[in-house]
Enzyme design. Structure first.
Site, mmCIF file in Angstrom:
data_model
loop_
_atom_site.group_PDB
_atom_site.id
_atom_site.type_symbol
_atom_site.label_atom_id
_atom_site.label_comp_id
_atom_site.label_asym_id
_atom_site.label_seq_id
_atom_site.Cartn_x
_atom_site.Cartn_y
_atom_site.Cartn_z
ATOM 1 N N TYR A 159 8.791 -16.450 -0.425
ATOM 2 C CA TYR A 159 8.062 -15.254 -0.854
ATOM 3 C C TYR A 159 8.374 -14.134 0.116
ATOM 4 O O TYR A 159 8.343 -14.340 1.330
ATOM 5 C CB TYR A 159 6.565 -15.544 -0.871
ATOM 6 C CG TYR A 159 5.686 -14.363 -1.250
ATOM 7 C CD1 TYR A 159 4.931 -13.698 -0.283
ATOM 8 C CD2 TYR A 159 5.610 -13.921 -2.561
ATOM 9 C CE1 TYR A 159 4.108 -12.643 -0.626
ATOM 10 C CE2 TYR A 159 4.791 -12.848 -2.912
ATOM 11 C CZ TYR A 159 4.043 -12.215 -1.941
ATOM 12 O OH TYR A 159 3.238 -11.168 -2.278
ATOM 13 N N ASP A 254 13.932 -12.723 6.672
ATOM 14 C CA ASP A 254 12.553 -12.254 6.482
ATOM 15 C C ASP A 254 11.677 -13.004 7.484
ATOM 16 O O ASP A 254 11.268 -14.134 7.242
ATOM 17 C CB ASP A 254 12.098 -12.516 5.046
ATOM 18 C CG ASP A 254 10.646 -12.132 4.849
ATOM 19 O OD1 ASP A 254 10.153 -12.206 3.707
ATOM 20 O OD2 ASP A 254 9.979 -11.745 5.845
ATOM 21 N N LYS A 282 2.899 -8.636 9.844
ATOM 22 C CA LYS A 282 1.829 -9.501 10.363
ATOM 23 C C LYS A 282 1.559 -9.282 11.860
ATOM 24 O O LYS A 282 0.959 -8.288 12.248
ATOM 25 C CB LYS A 282 2.153 -10.959 10.031
ATOM 26 C CG LYS A 282 2.183 -11.224 8.492
ATOM 27 C CD LYS A 282 2.430 -12.668 8.157
ATOM 28 C CE LYS A 282 2.712 -12.882 6.706
ATOM 29 N NZ LYS A 282 1.502 -12.937 5.865
HETATM 30 P P1 KE4 Z 1 2.749 -8.303 2.909
HETATM 31 O O1 KE4 Z 1 3.260 -7.261 1.907
HETATM 32 O O2 KE4 Z 1 1.699 -9.207 2.316
HETATM 33 O O3 KE4 Z 1 2.316 -7.649 4.237
HETATM 34 O O4 KE4 Z 1 3.986 -9.219 3.334
HETATM 35 C C1 KE4 Z 1 4.705 -9.864 2.315
HETATM 36 C C2 KE4 Z 1 5.428 -11.062 2.926
HETATM 37 C C3 KE4 Z 1 6.779 -10.963 3.181
HETATM 38 N N1 KE4 Z 1 7.457 -11.990 3.732
HETATM 39 C C4 KE4 Z 1 6.831 -13.139 4.065
HETATM 40 C C5 KE4 Z 1 7.622 -14.246 4.678
HETATM 41 C C6 KE4 Z 1 5.441 -13.289 3.833
HETATM 42 O O5 KE4 Z 1 4.819 -14.446 4.177
HETATM 43 C C7 KE4 Z 1 4.722 -12.232 3.251
HETATM 44 C C8 KE4 Z 1 3.240 -12.329 2.936
HETATM 45 N N2 KE4 Z 1 2.628 -13.590 3.167
HETATM 46 C C9 KE4 Z 1 1.473 -13.905 2.337
HETATM 47 C C10 KE4 Z 1 0.954 -15.288 2.689
HETATM 48 N N3 KE4 Z 1 1.925 -16.289 2.625
HETATM 49 C C11 KE4 Z 1 0.412 -12.851 2.458
HETATM 50 C C12 KE4 Z 1 -0.950 -13.279 1.987
HETATM 51 C C13 KE4 Z 1 -1.292 -12.709 0.642
HETATM 52 O O6 KE4 Z 1 -0.375 -12.468 -0.170
HETATM 53 O O7 KE4 Z 1 -2.495 -12.497 0.417
#
Ligand code: KE4
Length: 451
Positions: A159, A254, A282
């Site tokens: 993801y 990523d 994060k």
């Molecule tokens: P955000 O747009 O949520 O800040 O980041 C997206 C993203 C990009 N790359 C990786 C490897 C990520 O894990 C994420 C976001 N992670 C999720 C949880 N696995 C965020 C939690 C959620 O979607 O509520």
């Protein structure tokens, strides 16, 4: 099939009251789809009512009914120093006193950029954005602009946020809800995203053979966290590096999740592989909205105002996020050795300790861990990609999750997420977690395992 664990540990009856959270959920559902601002928070995959959090400190969360939980998702990664870390709180308060946002350049951007570059030397230049999604979306556009190619490769179960082209066979909430992609993404866009199995280098070789000099980039989580934690096979990252270099495609790591988590310099430091572009998020924002994409200067200088690839953001480099990030990364840099040795060992004690409790009770579990991120997959199979992760018994994971919540341990509400801890998780918290797991196993025996 079951050992006599049930006779040793009394089964916890529901002790928590969630009346106030339920009221808040009902109000929220009239205002927000599903009552949430991000789908996985709705607890749909594990059942039970999602508590509404009102405050947090160190390794603990408190909900609106006063229940306390040990936090094992840490805002999905950012809170590596624990909640309300004093230096971070003070930095945000001081910055806020001078206004929350200017929409102009500030000294703090260069300060945080310097801390990132010092830890991740593959980044010669970077640009701040406000989320991991923005970071990966922008990195893909930059890679396409730099190579003048259209196709990208991602991996099933990974993801990278919710940009259209990256929602193809994605992980995290997309995997949690078992949807192949997302409605609203035109097939003309999805067409240029090739989704391949993780840890399968022959699939990558075949994709490049079928489309020589047409693939702009590979983007991957160098340690997957969004199908649950899945480490790269030995040599996998090096092979991706060699294939992309040979074809002229870019390799994008990523590291939104792994950056400053699996090592101070992220997975690229841990495995010794240098990507062309890196995405971060994060932890670098210390809990405030912040993302980064960065890499070699020749690539990054393709971005406006220097080059033809456009990217922008109202709150990019926000002074409060910069302040929180500087406080967080500054602490990590000054205490690097102690921090990562500590959270790795604490994670080992929790990951292995709970796995032992489950195994002793005859519950099939496969544990994958890299530093302070791990997953207990409720399957007896080794988990090396999304197909094997998907053999997990998600219903039984749901029973375990609900039982752990009853015992005051808040795990990520999905089998397909990584578990995190930070420096605030003490030996006493480890012991309390193992006790909760022993109680939870008793509940597992109570619940008829899913067939
Ligand atoms: P955000 O747009 O949520 O800040 O980041 C997206 C993203 C990009 N790359 C990786 C490897 C990520 O894990 C994420 C976001 N992670 C999720 C949880 N696995 C965020 C939690 C959620 O979607 O509520």
């Amino acid at each position: 099939m079951w050992s006599d664990a049930r006779r040793r540990v009394p089964i916890l009856k529901a002790m928590r009251t969630l009346d106030r959270s339920r009221q808040l959920q009902q109000r929220a559902e009239h205002l927000l789809p599903g009552g949430v601002d991000s789908p996985v928070r709705a607890f749909r995959a594990v059942g039970g009512d999602p508590p509404f959090v009102v405050r947090a400190e160190g390794a603990y969360l408190w909900d609106a009914d006063g229940n306390r939980y040990i936090d094992y998702f840490g805002s999905w990664g950012p809170m590596i120093l624990g909640h309300a870390f004093p230096a971070v709180v003070e930095a945000i308060q001081q910055a806020a006193a001078h206004s929350a946002s200017f929409g102009a350049s500030t000294p703090a951007e260069a300060e945080l950029a310097g801390l990132i570059k010092a830890a991740v030397p593959s980044i010669e230049k970077l640009r701040f954005v406000s989320s991991g999604t923005e970071a990966t979306m922008s990195a893909i556009r930059l890679a396409r602009g730099f190579t003048n190619r259209k196709y990208i490769i991602k991996f099933e179960g990974c993801y990278h946020g919710h940009a259209d082209g990256l929602l193809v066979k994605a992980g995290s909430g997309v995997a949690t809800f078992g949807i192949p992609g997302s409605a609203g993404v035109p097939e003309e866009i999805a067409h240029f995203t090739l989704a391949l199995p993780y840890n399968d280098i022959s699939a990558v070789e075949a994709a490049f053979a079928a489309r020589p000099q047409q693939i702009a980039a590979i983007i991957l989580e160098p340690v997957a966290g969004n199908m649950g934690c899945v480490p790269p096979h030995p040599g996998y990252l090096a092979a991706l590096r060699e294939i992309t270099k040979r074809d002229g495609a870019l390799l994008i790591f990523d590291e939104v999740m792994t950056g400053f988590r699996v090592a101070h310099g992220g997975a690229q430091q841990l495995y010794g592989i240098t990507p062309d572009l890196t995405c971060l998020g994060k932890i670098i924002g210390g809990g405030l909205p912040c993302g980064v994409f960065g890499g070699r200067a020749e690539t990054m200088d393709m971005l406006a105002p220097l080059g033809p690839v456009y990217q922008a953001g109202t709150l990019s480099g926000n002074p409060l996020a910069m302040a929180a990030g500087v406080a967080t990364l500054g602490h990590l840099a000054r205490n690097c050795e102690a921090v990562y040795v500590n959270i790795d060992e604490t994670s080992r004690l929790v990951a292995e300790g709970v796995a032992d409790v489950l195994s002793e009770a005859g519950v099939p579990v496969t544990t994958n861990r890299v530093g302070a991120m791990w997953t207990w997959f409720f399957t007896h199979q080794p988990v090396v990609d999304f197909a094997t992760a998907a053999t997990s018994d998600t219903a039984r994971f749901g029973v375990f999750h609900r039982a752990m919540m009853e015992s005051g341990v808040w795990l990520p509400p999905s089998q397909f997420e990584a578990i995190f801890l930070g420096t605030a998780h003490t030996p006493e918290i480890v012991e309390a977690t193992l006790t909760a797991a022993r109680q939870a196993v008793a509940s597992l025996h109570e619940a008829q395992p899913a067939r």
